[in-house]
Design a protein around this motif. Structure first.
Motif, mmCIF file in Angstrom:
data_model
loop_
_atom_site.group_PDB
_atom_site.id
_atom_site.type_symbol
_atom_site.label_atom_id
_atom_site.label_comp_id
_atom_site.label_asym_id
_atom_site.label_seq_id
_atom_site.Cartn_x
_atom_site.Cartn_y
_atom_site.Cartn_z
ATOM 1 N N GLU A 185 0.845 -1.184 0.000
ATOM 2 C CA GLU A 185 0.000 0.000 0.000
ATOM 3 C C GLU A 185 0.881 1.234 0.000
ATOM 4 N N ALA A 186 0.669 2.101 -0.976
ATOM 5 C CA ALA A 186 1.437 3.335 -1.074
ATOM 6 C C ALA A 186 0.759 4.416 -0.251
ATOM 7 N N THR A 187 1.473 4.955 0.709
ATOM 8 C CA THR A 187 0.906 6.015 1.558
ATOM 9 C C THR A 187 1.471 7.392 1.210
ATOM 10 N N ALA A 188 2.539 7.440 0.410
ATOM 11 C CA ALA A 188 3.075 8.720 -0.053
ATOM 12 C C ALA A 188 2.307 9.127 -1.303
ATOM 13 N N THR A 189 1.132 9.697 -1.108
ATOM 14 C CA THR A 189 0.235 9.997 -2.225
ATOM 15 C C THR A 189 0.137 11.496 -2.485
ATOM 16 N N ASP A 190 1.166 12.223 -2.128
ATOM 17 C CA ASP A 190 1.267 13.649 -2.415
ATOM 18 C C ASP A 190 2.689 13.916 -2.902
ATOM 19 N N LYS A 191 3.053 15.148 -3.034
ATOM 20 C CA LYS A 191 4.413 15.489 -3.438
ATOM 21 C C LYS A 191 5.387 15.124 -2.316
ATOM 22 N N ASN A 225 6.284 12.646 -7.587
ATOM 23 C CA ASN A 225 4.853 12.807 -7.823
ATOM 24 C C ASN A 225 4.056 11.661 -7.196
ATOM 25 N N GLY A 226 3.965 11.648 -5.888
ATOM 26 C CA GLY A 226 3.173 10.617 -5.230
ATOM 27 C C GLY A 226 1.702 10.725 -5.527
ATOM 28 N N ASP A 227 1.254 11.890 -5.972
ATOM 29 C CA ASP A 227 -0.160 12.086 -6.277
ATOM 30 C C ASP A 227 -0.561 11.409 -7.577
ATOM 31 N N THR A 228 0.340 11.373 -8.560
ATOM 32 C CA THR A 228 -0.005 10.788 -9.864
ATOM 33 C C THR A 228 0.635 9.426 -10.097
#
Length: 219
Positions: A55-61, A78-81
């Motif tokens: 599970e990826a939790t770094a979902t922002d910059k 780019n954790g958001d994209t």
């Protein structure tokens, strides 16, 4: 690096990774706190590491510092994209996979300017012992400062990545997972001025002035 647009020739990264084996992949489930990712073991790791979390939790910059033997490269991921790519990159960095490793390839043809890193074996054939899917929109471009994943075909991402230091025209086949600060590209530009040894049959070769990764840390 599969089909990294041909200027003198096709820039191909022969990762030499085995097909996905029977080992249980690392997976997660979508939830409020992260994004599900799947990492499939392939064996033959250039340096032994654990699979990234499922599970990826770094979902922002995410701000990181890529410390090289020739100077620091500040980068934004780019954790958001591209959460699963950033999740893998950060996992490898935290486990020291990238520490004290050479960047084995540079290309210096105008319009085709990249530095390739992320293989502890220094051969452009090594990986982390797993692969995972691309995260593509189909509209990827590769201007100077682009941080993108190398691959050996669709959905074969591992550990190798490339930094674009001059505007480069590539097919949208390579996950763009961050940017390197423009001011720091001079570190690579100075290396490029000394050229390469021309030994890579797909274009470029080892930098005549060596450059390597010391560490990658969050800023």
């Amino acid at each position: 690096m599969k089909r990294l647009l041909a200027v003198p020739a096709v820039l191909t990264l022969a990762l030499s990774l085995a097909a996905c084996g029977d080992d249980e992949p690392s997976t997660g489930s979508d939830g409020a706190d992260g994004v599900a990712c799947t990492y499939n073991e392939t064996g033959d790791a250039a340096r032994e590491v654990d699979l990234p979390p499922g599970e990826a939790t770094a979902t922002d910059k995410v701000e990181v510092v890529i410390t090289t033997t020739n100077g620091d490269l500040r980068a934004t991921l780019n954790g958001d994209t591209t959460p699963c790519t950033v999740n893998s990159f950060l996992s490898l960095a935290e486990q020291g996979f990238y520490d004290d490793t050479p960047c084995p390839r540079i290309t210096t043809t105008p319009g085709f300017e990249v530095l390739q890193c992320g293989d502890p074996s220094g051969t452009t054939a090594g990986g982390p012992g797993y692969q995972y899917e691309d995260e593509l929109s189909g509209g990827e471009t590769y201007p100077a400062g682009t941080l993108a994943m190398a691959n050996s075909g669709p959905d074969t991402q591992g550990s190798q990545f490339f930094i674009v230091y001059g505007d480069t025209q590539l097919r949208p086949d390579y996950t763009v997972f961050g940017t390197v600060d423009e001011a720091d590209l001079s570190v690579i530009e100075e290396i490029a001025q000394d050229g390469d040894d021309g030994t890579n049959p797909a274009g470029g070769g080892a930098p005549n002035t060596p450059i390597g990764l010391v560490s990658i840390t969050t800023d």
